[in-house]
Design a protein around this motif. Structure first.
Motif, PDB file in Angstrom:
ATOM      1  N   ARG A   1       1.465  -7.900  11.963  1.00  0.00           N
ATOM      2  CA  ARG A   1       0.088  -8.034  11.256  1.00  0.00           C
ATOM      3  C   ARG A   1      -0.565  -7.417  11.363  1.00  0.00           C
ATOM      4  O   ARG A   1      -1.126  -7.091  12.622  1.00  0.00           O
ATOM      5  CB  ARG A   1      -0.038  -9.785  11.253  1.00  0.00           C
ATOM      6  N   LEU A   2      -1.441  -6.630  10.456  1.00  0.00           N
ATOM      7  CA  LEU A   2      -2.584  -5.745  10.855  1.00  0.00           C
ATOM      8  C   LEU A   2      -3.673  -6.099  10.065  1.00  0.00           C
ATOM      9  O   LEU A   2      -3.481  -6.917   8.896  1.00  0.00           O
ATOM     10  CB  LEU A   2      -1.990  -4.308  10.092  1.00  0.00           C
ATOM     11  N   PRO A   3      -4.858  -5.779  10.664  1.00  0.00           N
ATOM     12  CA  PRO A   3      -6.184  -6.282  10.059  1.00  0.00           C
ATOM     13  C   PRO A   3      -6.230  -5.551   8.775  1.00  0.00           C
ATOM     14  O   PRO A   3      -5.981  -4.472   8.568  1.00  0.00           O
ATOM     15  CB  PRO A   3      -7.169  -6.009  11.137  1.00  0.00           C
ATOM     16  N   LEU A   4      -6.701  -6.443   7.795  1.00  0.00           N
ATOM     17  CA  LEU A   4      -6.884  -5.810   6.533  1.00  0.00           C
ATOM     18  C   LEU A   4      -8.011  -4.816   6.482  1.00  0.00           C
ATOM     19  O   LEU A   4      -8.024  -4.007   5.912  1.00  0.00           O
ATOM     20  CB  LEU A   4      -7.382  -6.972   5.400  1.00  0.00           C
ATOM     21  N   THR A   5      -8.895  -4.664   7.479  1.00  0.00           N
ATOM     22  CA  THR A   5      -9.890  -3.731   7.406  1.00  0.00           C
ATOM     23  C   THR A   5      -9.404  -2.438   7.926  1.00  0.00           C
ATOM     24  O   THR A   5      -9.663  -1.388   7.339  1.00  0.00           O
ATOM     25  CB  THR A   5     -10.926  -4.142   8.254  1.00  0.00           C
ATOM     26  N   THR A   6      -8.401  -2.636   8.687  1.00  0.00           N
ATOM     27  CA  THR A   6      -7.844  -1.071   9.186  1.00  0.00           C
ATOM     28  C   THR A   6      -7.079  -0.673   8.018  1.00  0.00           C
ATOM     29  O   THR A   6      -7.019   0.794   7.839  1.00  0.00           O
ATOM     30  CB  THR A   6      -6.774  -1.583  10.334  1.00  0.00           C
ATOM     31  N   LEU A   7      -6.279  -1.296   7.274  1.00  0.00           N
ATOM     32  CA  LEU A   7      -5.575  -0.780   6.218  1.00  0.00           C
ATOM     33  C   LEU A   7      -6.508  -0.468   5.190  1.00  0.00           C
ATOM     34  O   LEU A   7      -6.115   0.594   4.509  1.00  0.00           O
ATOM     35  CB  LEU A   7      -4.673  -1.842   5.413  1.00  0.00           C
ATOM     36  N   GLU A   8      -7.847  -0.859   4.874  1.00  0.00           N
ATOM     37  CA  GLU A   8      -8.443  -0.487   3.863  1.00  0.00           C
ATOM     38  C   GLU A   8      -9.124   0.615   4.231  1.00  0.00           C
ATOM     39  O   GLU A   8      -9.293   1.793   3.468  1.00  0.00           O
ATOM     40  CB  GLU A   8      -9.697  -1.340   3.819  1.00  0.00           C
ATOM     41  N   VAL A   9      -9.376   1.133   5.633  1.00  0.00           N
ATOM     42  CA  VAL A   9      -9.723   2.408   6.172  1.00  0.00           C
ATOM     43  C   VAL A   9      -8.640   3.496   5.820  1.00  0.00           C
ATOM     44  O   VAL A   9      -8.862   4.712   5.342  1.00  0.00           O
ATOM     45  CB  VAL A   9     -10.147   2.448   7.696  1.00  0.00           C
ATOM     46  N   PHE A  10      -7.397   3.059   6.180  1.00  0.00           N
ATOM     47  CA  PHE A  10      -6.257   4.039   5.788  1.00  0.00           C
ATOM     48  C   PHE A  10      -6.290   4.301   4.342  1.00  0.00           C
ATOM     49  O   PHE A  10      -6.228   5.585   4.069  1.00  0.00           O
ATOM     50  CB  PHE A  10      -5.003   3.415   6.239  1.00  0.00           C
ATOM     51  N   THR A  11      -6.366   3.573   3.440  1.00  0.00           N
ATOM     52  CA  THR A  11      -6.459   3.628   1.811  1.00  0.00           C
ATOM     53  C   THR A  11      -7.412   4.580   1.628  1.00  0.00           C
ATOM     54  O   THR A  11      -7.185   5.540   0.906  1.00  0.00           O
ATOM     55  CB  THR A  11      -6.387   2.356   1.187  1.00  0.00           C
ATOM     56  N   ALA A  12      -8.629   4.262   2.000  1.00  0.00           N
ATOM     57  CA  ALA A  12      -9.776   5.116   1.927  1.00  0.00           C
ATOM     58  C   ALA A  12      -9.594   6.421   2.176  1.00  0.00           C
ATOM     59  O   ALA A  12     -10.310   7.618   1.564  1.00  0.00           O
ATOM     60  CB  ALA A  12     -11.044   4.598   2.527  1.00  0.00           C
ATOM     61  N   ILE A  13      -9.106   6.982   3.574  1.00  0.00           N
ATOM     62  CA  ILE A  13      -8.782   8.252   3.888  1.00  0.00           C
ATOM     63  C   ILE A  13      -7.917   8.974   2.827  1.00  0.00           C
ATOM     64  O   ILE A  13      -8.307  10.094   2.482  1.00  0.00           O
ATOM     65  CB  ILE A  13      -8.303   8.255   5.319  1.00  0.00           C
ATOM     66  N   ALA A  14      -6.912   8.115   2.666  1.00  0.00           N
ATOM     67  CA  ALA A  14      -5.794   8.694   1.729  1.00  0.00           C
ATOM     68  C   ALA A  14      -6.619   9.013   0.578  1.00  0.00           C
ATOM     69  O   ALA A  14      -6.258  10.079  -0.127  1.00  0.00           O
ATOM     70  CB  ALA A  14      -4.655   7.897   1.750  1.00  0.00           C
ATOM     71  N   ASN A  15      -7.240   8.151   0.078  1.00  0.00           N
ATOM     72  CA  ASN A  15      -7.849   8.470  -1.431  1.00  0.00           C
ATOM     73  C   ASN A  15      -8.931   9.461  -1.617  1.00  0.00           C
ATOM     74  O   ASN A  15      -9.041  10.170  -2.270  1.00  0.00           O
ATOM     75  CB  ASN A  15      -8.263   6.839  -2.158  1.00  0.00           C
ATOM     76  N   HIS A  16      -9.646   9.591  -0.382  1.00  0.00           N
ATOM     77  CA  HIS A  16     -10.980  10.492  -0.488  1.00  0.00           C
ATOM     78  C   HIS A  16     -10.555  11.814   0.124  1.00  0.00           C
ATOM     79  O   HIS A  16     -11.470  12.733   0.051  1.00  0.00           O
ATOM     80  CB  HIS A  16     -12.147   9.896   0.046  1.00  0.00           C
ATOM     81  N   GLY A  17      -9.723  11.918   1.024  1.00  0.00           N
ATOM     82  CA  GLY A  17      -9.355  13.247   1.693  1.00  0.00           C
ATOM     83  C   GLY A  17      -9.701  13.551   2.747  1.00  0.00           C
ATOM     84  O   GLY A  17      -9.505  14.664   3.232  1.00  0.00           O
ATOM     85  N   SER A  18     -10.784  12.856   3.276  1.00  0.00           N
ATOM     86  CA  SER A  18     -11.361  13.008   4.749  1.00  0.00           C
ATOM     87  C   SER A  18     -11.838  11.958   5.326  1.00  0.00           C
ATOM     88  O   SER A  18     -12.383  10.854   4.615  1.00  0.00           O
ATOM     89  CB  SER A  18     -12.410  14.244   4.481  1.00  0.00           C
ATOM     90  N   LEU A  19     -12.165  12.027   6.674  1.00  0.00           N
ATOM     91  CA  LEU A  19     -12.583  10.762   7.438  1.00  0.00           C
ATOM     92  C   LEU A  19     -13.902  10.630   6.986  1.00  0.00           C
ATOM     93  O   LEU A  19     -14.496   9.442   6.575  1.00  0.00           O
ATOM     94  CB  LEU A  19     -12.482  10.834   8.924  1.00  0.00           C
ATOM     95  N   ARG A  20     -14.797  11.831   6.571  1.00  0.00           N
ATOM     96  CA  ARG A  20     -16.234  11.553   6.418  1.00  0.00           C
ATOM     97  C   ARG A  20     -16.469  11.050   4.964  1.00  0.00           C
ATOM     98  O   ARG A  20     -17.090  10.080   4.919  1.00  0.00           O
ATOM     99  CB  ARG A  20     -16.972  12.878   6.460  1.00  0.00           C
TER     100      ARG A  20
END
Length: 298
Positions: free
Chosen positions: A2-21
């Motif tokens: 089980r993983l925190p939803l916020t952590t998966l949200e961060v991962f998805t945002a990085i993949a969709n936007h192409g950078s950590l910033r």
């Protein structure tokens, strides 16, 4: 795992936007927070999810596999949040009402067609019942009842003036059995009694006496749980009925039913639409209330 939803949200945002910033900007947080969340996720999974260089960040095979699962899930979550945000706040959705049969005939039947025509995206569900149920527990939005039967914690809106009760029979019945002159005369008449669906009890026949309201223990060989059936039987001369005068006003005008004991008939507070305070901003309900006020004719 089980993983925190916020952590998966961060991962998805990085993949969709192409950078950590860019992911941090989209999430409204700091790049260092995004980087920390990503490291925690990769540590929990036990593999790298991105290949990072000074110029780019790309998904690994593991990252692509994870994204295939998380993207649809977050899209569904976003749709659910939007649905919750708009439900009850637009001229669409559902409106569920509980009401007795006579309330439908007296106040709803004549306005329902025009309401549905004006708001075709609102689905109306009518639960015809004589039970005094908790509309919240039943999953309903509002109800229509006589004013003295509504819980005090509800918002109540008047739909009709006070209503008078009536004892009625057909001309043929009165010609055969005579017309009752005082309430006690009802004991010698064939009375069509109504039995409540919910409680199984008989609806009382109440009369106004000098000392106040009293009940007459009427008798009869015909018992029904439908007002329309009771009215039809009375028209055919099968006995007397006791109900709201307005419910059979057309029959009285046409002479198919004749009132008796009018000086002994009490009034009831009238019909009210009621609903929990939490639903007062619900748009389908508010539109229905406004429509009833404009087109109800009471």
């Amino acid at each position: 795992m089980r993983l925190p939803l916020t952590t998966l949200e961060v991962f998805t945002a990085i993949a969709n936007h192409g950078s950590l910033r860019a992911a941090a900007q989209a999430l409204g947080t700091k790049p260092s927070t995004v980087s920390h969340q990503l490291k925690n996720l990769e540590d929990r999974i036990g593999t790298a999810l991105f290949i990072r260089t000074t110029r780019s960040i790309n998904l690994t095979e593991a990252g692509r596999a994870l994204l295939r699962g998380t993207s649809p899930a977050f899209e569904q979550i976003a749709e659910a949040v939007e649905s919750a945000r708009t439900t009850g706040h637009a001229a669409r959705g559902s409106l569920k009402l509980a009401l007795p049969e006579y309330a439908y005939d007296l106040v709803v039947a004549r306005v329902l067609p025009s309401f549905r025509s004006a708001y075709p995206e609102i689905n109306v569900e009518l639960s015809l019942t004589d039970a005094f149920e908790d509309i919240r527990e039943a999953g309903l939005h509002a109800g229509i009842r006589l004013g003295d039967l509504i819980a005090q914690d509800m918002i109540a809106i008047r739909l009709t003036k006070p209503l008078r009760l009536a004892v009625l029979g057909s001309p043929a019945y009165f010609e055969k059995a005579g017309v009752p002159r005082v309430p006690a005369d009802l004991l010698a008449h064939e009375c069509i009694r109504y039995r409540f669906h919910s409680s199984g009890a008989f609806a009382p026949w109440e009369v106004e006496q000098p000392e106040g309201l009293s009940q007459v223990a009427v008798k009869g060989s015909l018992v029904v749980n439908s007002l329309s059936v009771a009215v039809d039987a009375a028209r055919r001369g099968e006995g007397l009925i006791y109900l709201l005068h307005d419910y059979v006003a057309e029959d009285v005008r046409h002479g198919s039913l004749v009132p008796a004991l009018t000086e002994f008939m009490p009034h009831v507070p009238g019909l009210f639409l009621y609903f929990p305070r939490a639903y007062r901003e619900m748009v389908p309900l508010r539109l229905f209330v406004d429509h009833m006020r404009q087109h109800g004719g009471n």
